[in-house]
Write an enzyme that holds these catalytic residues in place. Structure first.
Site, short mmCIF file in Angstrom:
data_model
loop_
_atom_site.label_atom_id
_atom_site.label_comp_id
_atom_site.label_asym_id
_atom_site.label_seq_id
_atom_site.Cartn_x
_atom_site.Cartn_y
_atom_site.Cartn_z
N CYS A 72 0.81 -1.22 0.00
CA CYS A 72 0.00 0.00 0.00
C CYS A 72 0.85 1.27 0.00
O CYS A 72 0.36 2.35 -0.33
CB CYS A 72 -0.96 0.01 1.19
N HIS B 115 -3.29 7.41 1.62
CA HIS B 115 -3.68 6.07 1.19
C HIS B 115 -5.06 5.78 1.77
O HIS B 115 -5.35 6.08 2.93
CB HIS B 115 -2.67 5.04 1.71
N ASN C 163 -9.95 -0.18 -0.58
CA ASN C 163 -8.50 -0.10 -0.52
C ASN C 163 -7.92 -0.71 -1.80
O ASN C 163 -8.02 -1.92 -2.00
CB ASN C 163 -8.01 -0.85 0.73
O1 UT7 Z 1 -3.78 -0.83 3.47
C1 UT7 Z 1 -3.01 -1.35 4.51
C2 UT7 Z 1 -3.51 -0.91 5.77
N1 UT7 Z 1 -4.72 -1.63 6.14
C3 UT7 Z 1 -5.45 -1.07 7.05
O2 UT7 Z 1 -5.13 0.01 7.44
C4 UT7 Z 1 -6.62 -1.81 7.66
C5 UT7 Z 1 -6.63 -1.54 9.12
N2 UT7 Z 1 -7.70 -2.14 9.87
C6 UT7 Z 1 -9.01 -1.81 9.71
O3 UT7 Z 1 -9.33 -1.04 8.83
C7 UT7 Z 1 -10.00 -2.35 10.69
O4 UT7 Z 1 -9.34 -2.97 11.76
C8 UT7 Z 1 -11.01 -3.35 10.06
C9 UT7 Z 1 -11.98 -2.61 9.15
C10 UT7 Z 1 -10.25 -4.41 9.30
C11 UT7 Z 1 -11.82 -4.06 11.16
O5 UT7 Z 1 -12.45 -3.11 11.98
P1 UT7 Z 1 -12.41 -3.32 13.59
O6 UT7 Z 1 -13.23 -2.26 14.17
O7 UT7 Z 1 -10.97 -3.36 13.97
O8 UT7 Z 1 -13.16 -4.69 13.79
P2 UT7 Z 1 -12.61 -6.05 14.41
O9 UT7 Z 1 -11.58 -6.67 13.53
O10 UT7 Z 1 -12.25 -5.82 15.83
O11 UT7 Z 1 -13.92 -6.93 14.38
C12 UT7 Z 1 -15.05 -6.59 15.19
C13 UT7 Z 1 -16.08 -7.66 15.02
C14 UT7 Z 1 -15.56 -9.08 15.20
O12 UT7 Z 1 -16.53 -9.85 15.85
P3 UT7 Z 1 -16.37 -10.18 17.41
O13 UT7 Z 1 -15.06 -10.88 17.56
O14 UT7 Z 1 -16.41 -8.85 18.08
O15 UT7 Z 1 -17.55 -11.05 17.67
C15 UT7 Z 1 -15.39 -9.57 13.79
O16 UT7 Z 1 -15.52 -10.99 13.69
O17 UT7 Z 1 -16.62 -7.61 13.68
C16 UT7 Z 1 -16.53 -8.91 13.08
N3 UT7 Z 1 -16.30 -8.73 11.65
C17 UT7 Z 1 -17.29 -8.55 10.78
N4 UT7 Z 1 -18.62 -8.46 10.92
C18 UT7 Z 1 -19.36 -8.24 9.83
C19 UT7 Z 1 -15.11 -8.72 11.00
N5 UT7 Z 1 -15.33 -8.52 9.68
C20 UT7 Z 1 -16.66 -8.42 9.53
C21 UT7 Z 1 -17.48 -8.18 8.41
N6 UT7 Z 1 -18.81 -8.09 8.61
N7 UT7 Z 1 -16.98 -8.02 7.17
#
Ligand code: UT7
Length: 324
Positions: A114, A251, A281
């Site tokens: 990225c 980005h 992204n």
């Molecule tokens: O380009 C390189 C750089 N990349 C990035 O910068 C990405 C950085 N990270 C992010 O953008 C965020 O961390 C995400 C968008 C990937 C995730 O957001 P989050 O607020 O950190 O969510 P999380 O990973 O803590 O997940 C929260 C909950 C989980 O459920 P539990 O464990 O709380 O029951 C996940 O299983 O959301 C669940 N979850 C989803 N639910 C519905 C994860 N993905 C999904 C989904 N739909 N697609």
């Protein structure tokens, strides 16, 4: 006198097919509400089965050359930033050169995921300032749809395909921040975090292409800190304040990262170019796509001071200050 690498033209290409959050929700256990709330993404473009990264790159480069009023025959360097090349080798840039350029001029790919476009800008700027290139094409192009596990809801909702390109030409400057062109680039990496965001395949490991694996929460935390630091580094090196920056072109990974970074920097959110809702992204393509969006709709004007910043797998991160 100082040689500056001036952005003479910007081009973009997005594949025709659009995949909405609603459509994705019919394939994996997710929802439009979750994706919008957690990432800001509403849709993404997906390359057609017969479109390769080079096809996207060639179209973006062609459009950037047209915007610059240049012909591919004028170009003496082609660089493509990509983590999704057509083939393990030769470089995707070689395809771009064969389609648009003169035989014999250098063409190579650059891999910083990225951060690829910011890394590419640093490399091309150094070629130009060293007198080794006078007119370069730099493309960020990706087909991330090919390396996603479409059953993994934690990654497949976040990425899209696309390409953006710039033409950079050597111009004389005075060596001040009033000059047009790339004023500074700052690059970083920290390979200790390679397993936070990676692809679980490759020629020398699994002999397969593999799929994206990400510890999203960890990446998020590092991104906000590293991006703000990279911006501050660029400001300090040029002795300018955040208020003097006309546009931040980050980005585009997550709207919440964009908002947190702007807030950390005390930057007016109205001065941040945001395209993540439209493109998701697109890795190395995201900055030139966002730059193109800002230039095409007239927000980014000639003479504007623009700060680019990116963070990605590796980890890699960096910033570039550019006067358009
Ligand atoms: O380009 C390189 C750089 N990349 C990035 O910068 C990405 C950085 N990270 C992010 O953008 C965020 O961390 C995400 C968008 C990937 C995730 O957001 P989050 O607020 O950190 O969510 P999380 O990973 O803590 O997940 C929260 C909950 C989980 O459920 P539990 O464990 O709380 O029951 C996940 O299983 O959301 C669940 N979850 C989803 N639910 C519905 C994860 N993905 C999904 C989904 N739909 N697609």
């Amino acid at each position: 006198m100082t040689i500056r690498s001036v952005i003479a033209g910007v081009g973009a290409y997005l594949p025709e097919k659009v995949l909405t959050n609603q459509e994705l929700a019919t394939r994996v256990d997710t929802s439009d509400e979750w994706i919008v709330e957690r990432s800001g993404i509403r849709k993404r473009h997906i390359a057609a089965d017969d479109q390769k990264t080079s096809d996207l790159a060639i179209e973006a480069a062609r459009r950037a050359l047209a915007a610059a009023g240049r012909d591919g025959q004028d170009v003496d360097l082609f660089v493509v930033a990509t983590a999704t090349p057509d083939h393990t080798f030769p470089a995707t840039a070689a395809r771009v050169q064969a389609a648009l350029g003169r035989p014999g001029v250098p063409a190579f790919d650059l891999q910083a995921v990225c951060s690829g476009f910011v890394y590419g800008l640093a490399v091309v700027d150094n070629f130009i300032r060293a007198g080794q290139a006078k007119c370069a094409v730099l493309v960020g192009a990706e087909t991330f749809s090919r390396i996603l596990d479409w059953n993994d809801r934690t990654t497949c909702v976040l990425f899209g395909d696309g390409a953006g390109a710039v033409v950079l030409t050597a111009e004389d400057g005075k060596g001040t921040t009033a000059d047009r062109g790339v004023l500074s680039t700052h690059l970083h990496s920290d390979g200790r975090h390679h397993d936070m965001l990676y692809v679980d395949g490759g020629p020398s490991s699994s002999q397969t292409t593999g799929h994206v694996v990400m510890k999203g929460k960890e990446v998020f935390k590092h991104a906000v800190v590293n991006l703000a630091d990279a911006v501050r580094e660029a400001l300090a090196a040029n002795n300018v304040t955040i208020d003097q920056v006309d546009w931040l072109v980050p980005h585009q990974a997550n709207k919440r990262i964009l908002d947190s970074t702007a807030q950390k920097l005390g930057m007016d959110p109205g001065k941040v170019i945001v395209t993540v809702q439209e493109h998701a992204n697109t890795s190395a393509a995201s900055i030139p796509l966002a730059l193109h969006a800002g230039v095409a709709d007239g927000r980014i004007k000639p003479g504007n001071l623009v700060l680019l910043e990116a963070m990605g797998g590796g980890f890699t991160w960096g910033s570039a200050l550019v006067r358009m």
